[in-house]
Design a protein around this motif. Sequence first.
Motif, short mmCIF file in Angstrom:
data_model
loop_
_atom_site.label_atom_id
_atom_site.label_comp_id
_atom_site.label_asym_id
_atom_site.label_seq_id
_atom_site.Cartn_x
_atom_site.Cartn_y
_atom_site.Cartn_z
N THR A 236 0.89 -1.33 -0.04
CA THR A 236 -0.08 0.14 0.14
C THR A 236 0.88 1.22 0.10
OG1 THR A 236 0.04 0.35 2.45
CG2 THR A 236 -1.60 -1.38 1.39
N ASN A 237 0.31 2.51 -0.13
CA ASN A 237 1.14 3.53 0.05
C ASN A 237 1.64 3.94 1.44
OD1 ASN A 237 0.45 4.14 -2.68
ND2 ASN A 237 -1.41 5.16 -2.11
N GLU A 238 1.14 3.14 2.10
CA GLU A 238 1.64 3.28 3.63
C GLU A 238 2.95 2.50 3.97
OE1 GLU A 238 -1.82 2.80 6.18
OE2 GLU A 238 -2.54 4.87 5.79
N HIS A 239 3.09 1.32 3.50
CA HIS A 239 4.00 0.58 3.73
C HIS A 239 5.04 0.24 2.92
CE1 HIS A 239 1.85 -1.39 7.24
NE2 HIS A 239 0.69 -0.92 6.52
N ARG A 240 6.44 0.17 2.82
CA ARG A 240 7.33 -0.43 2.17
C ARG A 240 8.41 -1.47 3.06
NH1 ARG A 240 10.19 0.25 -2.56
NH2 ARG A 240 12.25 -0.13 -2.60
N LEU A 241 8.60 -2.49 2.27
CA LEU A 241 9.49 -3.66 2.78
C LEU A 241 10.56 -3.35 1.80
CD1 LEU A 241 6.15 -4.65 3.58
CD2 LEU A 241 7.62 -6.35 4.77
N GLU A 242 11.84 -3.80 2.27
CA GLU A 242 12.97 -3.77 1.27
C GLU A 242 14.04 -4.82 1.90
OE1 GLU A 242 14.59 -0.44 -1.04
OE2 GLU A 242 16.39 -0.92 0.01
N ASN A 274 33.13 -9.66 2.12
CA ASN A 274 32.26 -9.09 2.86
C ASN A 274 30.91 -9.41 2.26
OD1 ASN A 274 30.49 -6.05 3.01
ND2 ASN A 274 30.58 -7.45 4.74
N GLU A 275 29.94 -10.05 3.20
CA GLU A 275 28.55 -10.29 3.02
C GLU A 275 27.59 -9.39 3.69
OE1 GLU A 275 27.19 -14.63 1.48
OE2 GLU A 275 28.69 -14.70 3.14
N GLY A 276 26.56 -8.70 3.04
CA GLY A 276 25.75 -7.94 3.99
C GLY A 276 24.44 -7.99 3.48
N PHE A 277 23.59 -7.93 4.72
CA PHE A 277 22.16 -8.19 4.42
C PHE A 277 21.47 -7.03 5.15
CE2 PHE A 277 24.07 -12.45 4.82
CZ PHE A 277 23.43 -13.34 3.83
N ARG A 278 20.36 -6.70 4.44
CA ARG A 278 19.66 -5.45 5.04
C ARG A 278 17.98 -5.77 5.02
NH1 ARG A 278 24.14 -4.49 6.29
NH2 ARG A 278 25.19 -2.47 5.98
N PHE A 279 17.26 -5.67 5.95
CA PHE A 279 15.79 -6.05 5.78
C PHE A 279 15.07 -4.78 6.53
CE2 PHE A 279 11.71 -6.82 7.53
CZ PHE A 279 10.85 -7.22 6.56
N SER A 280 14.38 -3.82 5.69
CA SER A 280 13.75 -2.76 6.26
C SER A 280 12.23 -2.75 5.93
CB SER A 280 14.46 -1.35 5.80
OG SER A 280 14.23 -1.33 4.29
N TRP A 281 11.52 -2.22 7.10
CA TRP A 281 10.07 -1.81 6.87
C TRP A 281 9.84 -0.23 7.43
CZ3 TRP A 281 6.48 -2.21 11.46
CH2 TRP A 281 5.24 -2.01 11.08
N ASP A 282 9.08 0.22 6.34
CA ASP A 282 8.87 1.81 6.52
C ASP A 282 7.12 1.93 6.56
OD1 ASP A 282 11.38 2.86 6.60
OD2 ASP A 282 11.50 2.70 4.71
N TYR A 283 6.69 2.54 7.56
CA TYR A 283 5.15 2.42 7.99
C TYR A 283 4.90 4.04 8.03
CZ TYR A 283 0.58 2.03 9.79
OH TYR A 283 -0.78 2.10 10.12
N ASN A 284 4.03 4.80 7.21
CA ASN A 284 3.88 5.92 7.39
C ASN A 284 2.37 6.17 7.06
OD1 ASN A 284 4.04 8.88 7.54
ND2 ASN A 284 5.10 9.16 5.75
N VAL A 291 2.99 8.74 13.72
CA VAL A 291 3.32 7.44 13.54
C VAL A 291 4.27 7.47 12.14
CG1 VAL A 291 3.29 5.12 12.75
CG2 VAL A 291 1.81 6.08 14.74
N ASP A 292 5.47 7.64 11.82
CA ASP A 292 6.35 7.36 10.76
C ASP A 292 7.58 6.56 10.99
OD1 ASP A 292 7.61 7.77 8.51
OD2 ASP A 292 8.14 9.78 8.93
N LEU A 293 7.22 5.13 11.08
CA LEU A 293 7.85 4.20 11.57
C LEU A 293 8.95 3.53 10.79
CD1 LEU A 293 8.05 2.59 14.48
CD2 LEU A 293 6.48 0.94 13.43
N SER A 294 10.25 3.13 11.21
CA SER A 294 11.08 2.59 10.55
C SER A 294 11.88 1.77 11.12
CB SER A 294 12.41 3.59 9.86
OG SER A 294 11.72 4.53 9.10
N PHE A 295 11.68 0.25 10.69
CA PHE A 295 12.46 -0.98 11.23
C PHE A 295 13.62 -1.41 10.35
CE2 PHE A 295 13.09 -5.23 11.63
CZ PHE A 295 13.55 -5.54 12.66
N LEU A 296 14.73 -1.43 11.04
CA LEU A 296 15.95 -2.07 10.03
C LEU A 296 16.66 -3.24 10.90
CD1 LEU A 296 17.91 -1.80 7.70
CD2 LEU A 296 19.26 -0.19 9.12
N PHE A 297 16.76 -4.28 10.22
CA PHE A 297 17.53 -5.34 10.41
C PHE A 297 18.92 -5.41 9.71
CE2 PHE A 297 19.18 -9.53 10.10
CZ PHE A 297 19.54 -10.12 11.43
#
Length: 674
Positions: A236-242, A274-284, A291-297
């Motif tokens: 949706t326009n409110e969520h982005r996962l990467e 070097n190996e790198g992993f990123r997982f992010s979730w943005d919720y706005n 609420v303008d939330l960002s999670f990053l692992f």
Amino acid sequence: MRFAFLLTTTALVASNAMAQDEVGQALQLPTVFLESAFRDERSILDTPISATVIGSEELQSKQADTIEELIGDTPGVTISGGPRGIAQELNVRGFQDEQVILRVDGGRFNFNRAHSGRFFFDPDSIKQVEVVRGGGSTLFGSGAIGGVVSFETIDAADLLKDGQKVGGRIKVGHSTNGSINNRNLTFAGDFGAVDALIFLGDRDIGEDFEDGAVNDIVATQVDAFNGLFKLGFEPTNEHRLEFSYSFYGDSGDVPAAADTEATATNIADRRSENEGFRFSWDYNPASTSLVDLSFLFYADSVDVDDDRFSDGRVDRTSFDTIGFELVNRSDLDAFVPVTFVYGIEYLKDEQTGSRDGADRTQFPDSEQETFSIFAEGTWALTQQLDLVTGIRYDVYDRDVDDPTLADTTSDFFSPRIGLNYRPNENWQIYGNVARAFRAPTLTELYVTGVHFPIFSPPLPFPIGFNNFIPNPDLEEERSTQFDIGTRYAGSNVFQAGDELSFAASIFYADVEDYIDFVVVNTFVSPFSAFGTSTNRNIDAEFYGIEASIDYDAGTWFAGAGITVTEADASDGVEIGTEPQDRLNLTFGIRPAPGVTLGLRATFAGDQSVPPGGIPGESYDLVDFFASYAPDSGLLKDAVFRFGVDNVLDENYTIFPNDLPQPGRTVKVSVGYTF
């Protein structure tokens, strides 16, 4: 005082710009945003800190083969470590390496091994670099005592035009000094809710570099490969996962201490991955401003193998990092409008080292964990004046796999208060007072064993050894930092369509328990010697100025930047990481559509050092750059670049490293976006 004229001129131009800004309204200057380096997307004119944002076009114009070539001319920033890219490290305001936080696509990259670099990516994969100078522990915790440098890699949106679903870019280039060939291919796709990117690049150094005195810089041939995959999903326009995965590998026959001169006994077959992993979730959500939330692992794994030729010694190094952060941004009214940025962060580093299959005391097995909570509020006291307050609390624990060495546990509060004043939409004046800290690294606490052999020419064998002495009682570095600065950004200043921007800051940092590395060689007799190397705590102070100005009139452009830094221990002796004072100048013209011609010049001053050190000598550099980007025809989407680095073939070093940098280098490249 050597830069007083430049600062005075900057102030006069700025005053004139303010007076004329109300006259011309033909062009609005694009807003420059700080994003990953500030945990928030914020206009740089609304950010009360000393910061620089370097965009894609400026980065591409460098045709950089190393990070030093990419950002080494940024005010307040020096990339030290010598000419080998695998040894280069950050220096911001005299704070070096682990005293500066390195972030790649939002995640901390904490790998640190003496004489080794921290950059495990291809310069062509970078779309933007954000540099925050000064203590930033309120938002970033341990290590931000010198600042934060954040690298953002390319996304699908950077390559695709409006409405384009599939595309990409192919680029090839060559540098004569070192016979460097680089090739990269990028594919991008945007299918509405899903977007993806694949970057594949390699960079091969076919010959040893040659310095400005026409001497080979021995053992500088390194081959590198970098791959990057990104997948984004917006249900949706409110969520982005990467999700992203990156791989970097390099190999070459270089000194085991890659920032030192090659000798018959120190060359090793080096291989790193070097190996790198990123997982992010943005919720706005649009329904609320709270609420303008960002999670990053994120997770990074670095493995470095060094097989020395002279004696068959085999060193293995592994460094793993995992972390996550949860950050929210809220806009609300609390008597006055206020924006809060707050969150939690967890980080774990683990390192292991072996030599010939046994534990390596120079890189002891150990791990560290840090848990943090933080909050920062920007209070709009008036339409023109903001108050910034922040606090962070870190708890960290360090464990070493050695019963003879003590573990450490500690905590630290990092407060900050600042003011941001906007006289008008183009002008900013700010001031900050902040506390910042850095916990000792695992190696600083626990390193032991032989540092280096001591020779007494003409004897061909060592007469003794310098040994590391561990210091598990090291205190964390704690600083109180002051920053005062100003910025201006405007258009239509002297003529319709022109752009002017400048920034200047004055800083002072009082550092308690600065971690100082001390090497002492004690000669007992002509045939016997010993020495020690250890880390100790001392008090120190860092202060200086930074300034930059850029003007673009369309048909021509010019810019200047200065860096002046002083770093002194409490006993008055200069700190060994104090960089050279530096003036950078740029001038260019656009004589025809799509054509750019320009010169960059660097003037660096002499640098004195503590007793026993090697002074840094002044140098003058001139680089030429040119590009042609046709706006029509079959080559409409191509960019041709030509450049000559070190036109005058200057023989120079970048302090505090004493290895010469490459001499004259001709560079050519062509990129095509499809």
